[in-house]
Write an enzyme that holds these catalytic residues in place. Structure first.
Site, PDB file in Angstrom:
ATOM      1  N   HIS A   1      88.096  28.965  59.269  1.00  0.00           N
ATOM      2  CA  HIS A   1      86.801  27.992  59.925  1.00  0.00           C
ATOM      3  C   HIS A   1      86.373  27.276  59.041  1.00  0.00           C
ATOM      4  O   HIS A   1      85.723  26.268  59.409  1.00  0.00           O
ATOM      5  CB  HIS A   1      85.867  29.422  60.335  1.00  0.00           C
ATOM      6  CG  HIS A   1      84.690  28.873  60.694  1.00  0.00           C
ATOM      7  ND1 HIS A   1      83.623  29.063  60.015  1.00  0.00           N
ATOM      8  CD2 HIS A   1      83.950  28.367  61.875  1.00  0.00           C
ATOM      9  CE1 HIS A   1      82.493  28.350  60.843  1.00  0.00           C
ATOM     10  NE2 HIS A   1      82.861  28.222  61.930  1.00  0.00           N
TER      11      HIS A   1
ATOM     12  N   GLU B   1      88.308  24.285  59.095  1.00  0.00           N
ATOM     13  CA  GLU B   1      87.734  23.561  60.308  1.00  0.00           C
ATOM     14  C   GLU B   1      86.556  22.415  60.271  1.00  0.00           C
ATOM     15  O   GLU B   1      86.542  21.324  60.613  1.00  0.00           O
ATOM     16  CB  GLU B   1      87.485  24.357  61.585  1.00  0.00           C
ATOM     17  CG  GLU B   1      87.107  23.933  62.767  1.00  0.00           C
ATOM     18  CD  GLU B   1      86.017  24.671  63.352  1.00  0.00           C
ATOM     19  OE1 GLU B   1      84.821  23.904  63.432  1.00  0.00           O
ATOM     20  OE2 GLU B   1      85.939  25.851  63.729  1.00  0.00           O
ATOM     21  N   HIS B   2      85.492  23.127  59.854  1.00  0.00           N
ATOM     22  CA  HIS B   2      84.378  22.187  59.396  1.00  0.00           C
ATOM     23  C   HIS B   2      84.652  21.169  58.603  1.00  0.00           C
ATOM     24  O   HIS B   2      84.270  20.171  58.828  1.00  0.00           O
ATOM     25  CB  HIS B   2      83.251  23.246  58.669  1.00  0.00           C
ATOM     26  CG  HIS B   2      82.308  24.029  59.655  1.00  0.00           C
ATOM     27  ND1 HIS B   2      81.071  23.729  59.625  1.00  0.00           N
ATOM     28  CD2 HIS B   2      82.583  24.842  60.764  1.00  0.00           C
ATOM     29  CE1 HIS B   2      80.657  24.535  60.666  1.00  0.00           C
ATOM     30  NE2 HIS B   2      81.404  25.140  61.069  1.00  0.00           N
TER      31      HIS B   2
ATOM     32  N   GLU C   1      75.247  29.412  60.272  1.00  0.00           N
ATOM     33  CA  GLU C   1      76.106  29.684  61.393  1.00  0.00           C
ATOM     34  C   GLU C   1      76.101  31.140  61.506  1.00  0.00           C
ATOM     35  O   GLU C   1      76.197  31.788  62.189  1.00  0.00           O
ATOM     36  CB  GLU C   1      77.308  28.958  61.246  1.00  0.00           C
ATOM     37  CG  GLU C   1      78.144  29.125  62.599  1.00  0.00           C
ATOM     38  CD  GLU C   1      79.264  28.446  62.748  1.00  0.00           C
ATOM     39  OE1 GLU C   1      79.695  27.496  61.794  1.00  0.00           O
ATOM     40  OE2 GLU C   1      80.165  28.487  63.641  1.00  0.00           O
TER      41      GLU C   1
END
Lengths: 434, 435
Positions: free
Chosen positions: A70, A73-74, A146
Site C-alpha cells: 500500500h 502504491e502511494h 489514513e
C-alpha cells in the site's frame, strides 16, 4: 500491428479483446459503445499478503515490513522532477486513483478526453519508480493519518479483528495498510526491491473499458513498452507459512464509541488454494450457499429480522484467493449472544431447496449482467478473475451448472466449528447516547 | 480514440400539477433504472414518519404480503435491486423507491422487465398489505425499533457524524438542520393509525416524480404516470438557502477517537440557480475539489498533515464545507494553512494551471455522469428541486467563461459561520486492543 484475440458472448451483447506482449504483459479491451467515459487500470498481482518472497533469479529471501504494498502504491505518484502524477492526469482532464487489497495493487484513470495521452501517463508512471529518503519519510505522515482514520471506523476494526482471530500466521491477518509502527520501518531500498519484483510486466495487466478502438489501444501499449528495458524474470516465489485448520481465537471483542454491538462471524476455508475454473466454481457455490442460507429471501434472515436481531444491512459472503479464503457474516445487533446461538444452530440445519437455488441463480445472472454497465465494478471483477486464471464470461456457465448437491457438500465442508471465530465491537462506556 | 459519434442524450418529460415524469432513453445501459420520489417539507412533525413509512411499505403488499414474498419476486426479476428509503436535500425530505432491473433484451426469453418493474412499483407504493387496523402493528413496531437503532448508529461513522453535527449547529433551529431520520422520541410516538393517515396524505397530496433511465420508450412512462397518479398534488416549494448567523464560532466536541475531524461551514450566498454559480463551482474546485487543489496540495502533500482535505458545495443550500481528518495537536497548524488558502483565493492568487485543471476536472465529471444511471437521475432531480440552474454542455461552457476576477467576486461573499472540531476525550484516546 498487435495481434488481437477476441472473446465473444453475443447473447450477453459482450465482446472483448486481448493481446499478450513478449514480456508477458497482457492488454485487454472491453468496448463500451456510446459511453462517454473511458476507464483504464494498470494492475499488478501484488498485495498486502505478499510480504515474504524469493527474489526471482536468486536464492535471496525477502521479508518486508507490513503495509509496504500500500505504501508503494502511494509513492508511485511522486515523480523525479518533484512533480506529481495527479497533475499529469489533471492536465489531460482525467481523474486518477489507486487501491491496494490483499492480493493486488491497481492504478487507474477515468477520462472523457485524450484517452491515448492518459494511457501513456498511466503506463509510464507505474513503471518509473522514484524513491528518496526524504519523499519516503514525508509519505509516512500522510499514511499514518489514513491508518488512524481506519482505526476510528468500527466496521473496519470489526473485519480486521476477525482476520486476526481466524489466522495464526497467514498474512491475511495483517491490515492492508499495515500499522503506524510497521510503516515507519519502510526504506527506499525496500520499495525498490518490491517494485522490481512485483511490477514486472509479466505480473501485470492493462485493462481499458470504454468507447475505444481495441487495435489502437493494443498498438499503443506495444509501442510504449518497446522503449523500455525489462530483464527477463523467473517466477516469483511467494512464501506463506503453513496455517492450521483451527482458528487462532474463537472470540475477540473491542470497545469503541458505537451505539450498539457490531457482530461479525467468520469461517476459515480449508479448501482454499485452488486456481482457475475449480476456484471459480468453489467461490460461486459458496456464494450461492450464503444466499440460500441467509439471503434476504431466506427463512433464517426473515426470522432474525422479525426478532429484531439484525437489520436490513446484515450480510453473509465468501471471499477467496488462491492462498486463503473465508466467509464472513454480520451486521449490527442488540444481542450478539442470541444471534450467535441462533446462527450456529440453524445454519447447519436449514433446508436447501431446488426452488430457491434456481431463483438465486437468476439473481446471480442479473448481478453479473449489471456489472457490464459499471466500468469501475467491471474492472475490479475482471482483474480479480484474471489474476486467478479465470475467464470472466465463464461465470454464467458455472452458475448454470451448480447443483443442489454441490451446495449441500459445501455446507458440510465449510461450516465447521473449529474454523469459526467471532469478532465484536461493543459500545464503550464513554460513548454518548449509549 | 472514440469510435463513432454519439448523440446527445437527455430527458423528456414534464412536471405539471405537482406530478412529474422524466425519461432518459438510451441504449447504453443493460439495466432499466426507475426512481420514484415523494417530496415533503422537512419538519419536526413529519420527519420521523417520513423515515418510517418507506420501511413499512417495503414489508408487504396485497399481492406479496411478506418480506420473503417481496424478496422472492425481486429474485425472480433477475435480482432486481430495490430500495425504499428516505433522503434529504436542503430543507426537503425525499421519500423514494428505487428499482433497477435488467433489460429483458439480455435475458433468456426476452421478458418485458419494464412492465414487471412498473407493476412492482405500483404494488409497493399504492397497495400495501393492510389488516383490519391498517398497517400490521407487529411490523410497525419492528420497523420503529430498527429506525431508532439506525438513528443511534449515526455516531458509528465519525466522518458522517461530525458533518451532521456541523450542519445542525449552522442551522440553529432552521429546518435544513433537521435529520432526515427524525428523532428517537418522535419515532417512539408514532402510532399505526397516524402512520396510515400520513401515508394517505403522502400519496394524495405530496409532489410526486418518477425518473426512468434505460432503453425504454418514454410514452410508456408517460402513460404509466397518467394512469397511476391521477389528479393534483401540491406544487414544489422553493428551497430556502442558508444564510450565516454565526461569525466564525468554534465548537469543540470530544469523543474516544483516534483521529480529529475538522469541518468548517461557510455561507456562499449563491445557490445553483444563481448566475454566479459557475464561478462558485470554480472557486470551490480550485480551493478543494480535486487532488490538484490548494487544500489537498498544501494540507496533505506539502505538510503531510492529513490523508484527506476537501472543499465541497451543497448547491441547493448555498453552503460550502471544508473538511480534513487530522492529528489532534495539528489543529492550529491546519486552521492556519486553510486560512492561508482562503486568503489566496480572495487575492486571486490562482495560477493558469489551477484554472485549467479545475475546468477540465469539472468537464470530466459532468460528461462522466452520463455513464451512470443514478447520477443522471440525481442531477435531474436537483435541477427540478432547485427550479433552475445549468447542467451538461451549458454548464461546461459557463465554467469555461469564468475568470479569476469572477472567482474573487465569489470569494467576497464567502462567510465562515462555524468550525466544528471532533477530537479525543483526553482519556486514552480510545486506545483498545488493536496492535
Amino acid at each position: 500491428m498487435a495481434k488481437l484475440e477476441a472473446f465473444e458472448r453475443p447473447e450477453l451483447g459482450e465482446k472483448s479483446y486481448r493481446h499478450r506482449l513478449e514480456s508477458g504483459l497482457d492488454v485487454v479491451v472491453i468496448p463500451r459503445p456510446g459511453f462517454k467515459k473511458t476507464f483504464a487500470t494498470f494492475a499488478t498481482r501484488y498485495g498486502s499478503i505478499d510480504n515474504h518472497f524469493r527474489v526471482p533469479g536468486s536464492d535471496l529471501e525477502m521479508k518486508v515490513p507490513d503495509g509496504i504494498a500500500h505504501f508503494l502504491e502511494h509513492k508511485m505518484f511522486e515523480k523525479q522532477d518533484g512533480g506529481d502524477v495527479f497533475d499529469d492526469f489533471a492536465r489531460l482532464g482525467a481523474s486518477s486513483n489507486a487501491y491496494t487489497d490483499y492480493t493486488s495493487t491497481t492504478f487507474l484513470f477515468s477520462t472523457t478526453s485524450e484517452v491515448s495521452a492518459n494511457l501513456e501517463v498511466l503506463l509510464d508512471f507505474v513503471q518509473r519508480p522514484y524513491f528518496t529518503e526524504d519523499n519516503v519519510e514525508k509519505e509516512k505522515g500522510i499514511i499514518e493519518q489514513e491508518i488512524r482514520m481506519y482505526l476510528d471506523m468500527p466496521g473496519d476494526r470489526l473485519h480486521s479483528n476477525l482476520m486476526r482471530a481466524l489466522y495464526h500466521y497467514h498474512p491475511a491477518r495483517i491490515d492492508i495498510a499495515g500499522t503506524v509502527e510497521s510503516i515507519r520501518a519502510i526504506t527506499p531500498d525496500d520499495l525498490y526491491r518490491c517494485h522490481n519484483t512485483f511490477y514486472h510486466p509479466g505480473n501485470m495487466l492493462v485493462l481499458v473499458i470504454g468507447d475505444v478502438d481495441p487495435q489502437a489501444v493494443a498498438d499503443q501499449v506495444v509501442h510504449n513498452q518497446q522503449n523500455k528495458q525489462f530483464l527477463r524474470q523467473g517466477d516469483i516465489v511467494r512464501i506463506y507459512p503453513p496455517e492450521p485448520e483451527v482458528v487462532k481465537e474463537r472470540r475477540v471483542e473491542q470497545p469503541m464509541p458505537v451505539a450498539a454491538p457490531l457482530f461479525m462471524m467468520g469461517y476459515k476455508d480449508h479448501a482454499a488454494g485452488m486456481t482457475g475454473p475449480a476456484w471459480l466454481r468453489h467461490e460461486i457455490v459458496l456464494g450461492l450457499m450464503w444466499s440460500m442460507l441467509l439471503g434476504r429471501s431466506s427463512a433464517l434472515f426473515t426470522d432474525l429480522y422479525q426478532a429484531g436481531l439484525i437489520n436490513d444491512r446484515f450480510s453473509a459472503r465468501y471471499s477467496g484467493t488462491d492462498t486463503f479464503g473465508f466467509s464472513n457474516l454480520g451486521g449490527e445487533t442488540p444481542d450478539p449472544k442470541r444471534l450467535e446461538a441462533v446462527l450456529t444452530e440453524r445454519l447447519a440445519q436449514e433446508p436447501l431447496t431446488e426452488e430457491a437455488l434456481e431463483r438465486l441463480k437468476k439473481r446471480e445472472m442479473g448481478d453479473f449482467l449489471g456489472l457490464f454497465q459499471n466500468p469501475e465494478d467491471l474492472a475490479y471483477a475482471f482483474n480479480h478473475f484474471y489474476f486467478r486464471g479465470i475467464d470472466l464470461y465463464s461465470y454464467v456457465d458455472v452458475v448454470a451448472s451448480v447443483r443442489l448437491r454441490d451446495i449441500e457438500e459445501a455446507r458440510a465442508r465449510h461450516l465447521v466449528e473449529d474454523s469459526r471465530a467471532l469478532s465484536l465491537i461493543v459500545p464503550a462506556q464513554s460513548a454518548p447516547g449509549a | 480514440m472514440t469510435s463513432g459519434g454519439y448523440t446527445e442524450d437527455g430527458f423528456v418529460g414534464e412536471f405539471q400539477n405537482g406530478i412529474g415524469w422524466y425519461c432518459y432513453p438510451t441504449p447504453r445501459f443493460k439495466t432499466i433504472t426507475l426512481h420514484a420520489f415523494w417530496i415533503n417539507e422537512l419538519t419536526p412533525q413529519d420527519a420521523a414518519k417520513g423515515a418510517l413509512l418507506p420501511h413499512v411499505l417495503r414489508r408487504g403488499t396485497r399481492r406479496w404480503p411478506s418480506l420473503v414474498a417481496i424478496e422472492r419476486e425481486l429474485e425472480e426479476l433477475y435480482g432486481a435491486s430495490f430500495r425504499a428509503e428516505v433522503g434529504k436535500v436542503a430543507d426537503k425530505q425525499l421519500l423514494s423507491m428505487h428499482l433497477e432491473v435488467i433489460n429483458g433484451r439480455f435475458l433468456p426469453g426476452h421478458p418485458d422487465t419494464l412492465r414487471q418493474a412498473l407493476d412492482f412499483l405500483s404494488e409497493v407504493s399504492s397497495d400495501p398489505h393492510l389488516g383490519p387496523d391498517g398497517f400490521d402493528p407487529g411490523i410497525v413496531q419492528q420497523e420503529k425499533i430498527l429506525l431508532k437503532r439506525q438513528i443511534q448508529a449515526l455516531i458509528n461513522d465519525k466522518g458522517q457524524y461530525a458533518m451532521s453535527r456541523l450542519v445542525e449547529i449552522l442551522a440553529d433551529g432552521r429546518r435544513f438542520g433537521l435529520r432526515k431520520l427524525g428523532t428517537i422520541a418522535d419515532v417512539e410516538n408514532i402510532t399505526g393509525s397516524e402512520l396510515l393517515d400520513y401515508y394517505q396524505s403522502v400519496k394524495t397530496t405530496l409532489p410526486s416524480l418518477l425518473f426512468v433511465v434505460g432503453d425504454v420508450d418514454p410514452s410508456r412512462i408517460e402513460d404509466y404516470v397518467h394512469k397511476q397518479w391521477q389528479g393534483f398534488r401540491q406544487p414544489l416549494t422553493p428551497i430556502i438557502p442558508f444564510v450565516p448567523r454565526h461569525d466564525g464560532q468554534e465548537v469543540i466536541e470530544r469523543q474516544a477517537v483516534r483521529q480529529g475531524k475538522v469541518n468548517m461551514g461557510f455561507g456562499t450566498g449563491i445557490s445553483a440557480a444563481d448566475p454566479q454559480y459557475p464561478a462558485l463551482m470554480m472557486y470551490a474546485g480550485v480551493l478543494g475539489g480535486f487532488p490538484h487543489s490548494k487544500l489537498f496540495v498544501n494540507v496533505r502533500e506539502k505538510h503531510s498533515l492529513a490523508y484527506y482535505a476537501f472543499a465541497r458545495l451543497d448547491a441547493p443550500l448555498a453552503l460550502m464545507v471544508i473538511g480534513a481528518g487530522i492529528e489532534f495537536d495539528d489543529y492550529s497548524a491546519v486552521r492556519r494553512i486553510i486560512d492561508q488558502q482562503l486568503e489566496a483565493m480572495q487575492a486571486g492568487a490562482i495560477s493558469a494551471e489551477e484554472m485549467a485543471f479545475t475546468l477540465k476536472a469539472f468537464c470530466n465529471d459532468i460528461l462522466s455522469e452520463e455513464d451512470s444511471p443514478s447520477q443522471i437521475v440525481g442531477r435531474q432531480l436537483e435541477h427540478v428541486l432547485v427550479g433552475n440552474g445549468m447542467t451538461g454542455r451549458r454548464l461546461m461552457q459557463a465554467l469555461e467563461r469564468v475568470t479569476i476576477s469572477d472567482i474573487q467576486a465569489v470569494a467576497e461573499k464567502i462567510r465562515l459561520d462555524t468550525v466544528h472540531f471532533l477530537t479525543a476525550d483526553g482519556e486514552g484516546q480510545g486506545e483498545a486492543q488493536d496492535g
